[in-house]
Design a protein around this motif. Sequence first.
Motif, mmCIF file in Angstrom:
data_model
loop_
_atom_site.group_PDB
_atom_site.id
_atom_site.type_symbol
_atom_site.label_atom_id
_atom_site.label_comp_id
_atom_site.label_asym_id
_atom_site.label_seq_id
_atom_site.Cartn_x
_atom_site.Cartn_y
_atom_site.Cartn_z
ATOM 1 N N TYR A 118 -31.959 -15.117 4.925
ATOM 2 C CA TYR A 118 -32.941 -16.187 5.083
ATOM 3 C C TYR A 118 -34.063 -15.930 4.079
ATOM 4 O O TYR A 118 -34.593 -14.815 3.992
ATOM 5 N N VAL A 119 -34.431 -16.963 3.331
ATOM 6 C CA VAL A 119 -35.539 -16.851 2.390
ATOM 7 C C VAL A 119 -36.244 -18.202 2.329
ATOM 8 O O VAL A 119 -35.625 -19.244 2.561
ATOM 9 N N GLU A 120 -37.541 -18.185 2.072
ATOM 10 C CA GLU A 120 -38.299 -19.428 1.976
ATOM 11 C C GLU A 120 -38.610 -19.745 0.514
ATOM 12 O O GLU A 120 -39.151 -18.911 -0.212
ATOM 13 N N GLN A 121 -38.265 -20.963 0.110
ATOM 14 C CA GLN A 121 -38.498 -21.358 -1.269
ATOM 15 C C GLN A 121 -39.985 -21.559 -1.568
ATOM 16 O O GLN A 121 -40.383 -21.634 -2.733
ATOM 17 N N LYS A 130 -39.770 -24.507 3.146
ATOM 18 C CA LYS A 130 -38.366 -24.772 2.860
ATOM 19 C C LYS A 130 -37.491 -23.551 3.154
ATOM 20 O O LYS A 130 -36.927 -22.922 2.262
ATOM 21 N N GLY A 131 -37.360 -23.253 4.447
ATOM 22 C CA GLY A 131 -36.483 -22.181 4.877
ATOM 23 C C GLY A 131 -35.055 -22.424 4.418
ATOM 24 O O GLY A 131 -34.529 -23.530 4.568
ATOM 25 N N THR A 132 -34.437 -21.395 3.860
ATOM 26 C CA THR A 132 -33.141 -21.527 3.204
ATOM 27 C C THR A 132 -32.222 -20.376 3.600
ATOM 28 O O THR A 132 -32.669 -19.246 3.744
ATOM 29 N N TRP A 133 -30.943 -20.682 3.769
ATOM 30 C CA TRP A 133 -29.929 -19.639 3.936
ATOM 31 C C TRP A 133 -29.138 -19.528 2.646
ATOM 32 O O TRP A 133 -28.743 -20.552 2.055
#
Length: 203
Positions: A118-121, A130-133
Amino acid sequence: MIAALYVDPAGVYSNLAGVEVWDEARDARRYAGPWPVVAHPPCQRWGRFWHGSPRKPHQYKLGDDGGCFNAALASVRRWGGVLEHPADSKAWAAHGLTAPARAGGWVAADQHGGGACYVEQGFYGHAARKGTWLYACRVTLPALRWGRGAQRLDPVMLARHGYEKARRKGMVAMVGGKNKTQIRNATPAEFRDLLLAMARGAV
């Protein structure tokens, strides 16, 4: 060379040396190598409103993306690289992938040697968190900017209407105007460069 799959032909991957763009017209489902990939398969049928708008629910079937996610996943596994999807994507469970923790860090995602995180752009230039997998395979898994970023609220909306409305509207709705969907979907250049660097290290 890197193949950028399911991307906007006029977006941040266009006109980059060493990047082959596969847009909707080219149909990235047909990609057959040999380059490592950065894949952004469509997410509409895998997200919170996969069924359609709240005003007209149940217009669509869960995961009805024409096989795009499945093809993107297969490309990452075969050629190496990384796949990006919104956090909490229902595609993860549908394809037997282990969901990562919001605290950050890579987890073993499957039996193919893939990792997920999980990382946030927002840490890489996006207007929203914009939480991203990410799912990556056959690449070195780098340390990223882990964790949750600070909540972003439009100060004008906050002053006029209070916290709850400002939170519901979000930053992108306020700064984007008629272009808010494009801004929300866009990949920041710094985040693009991170994904390309990961793919370039594919073995």
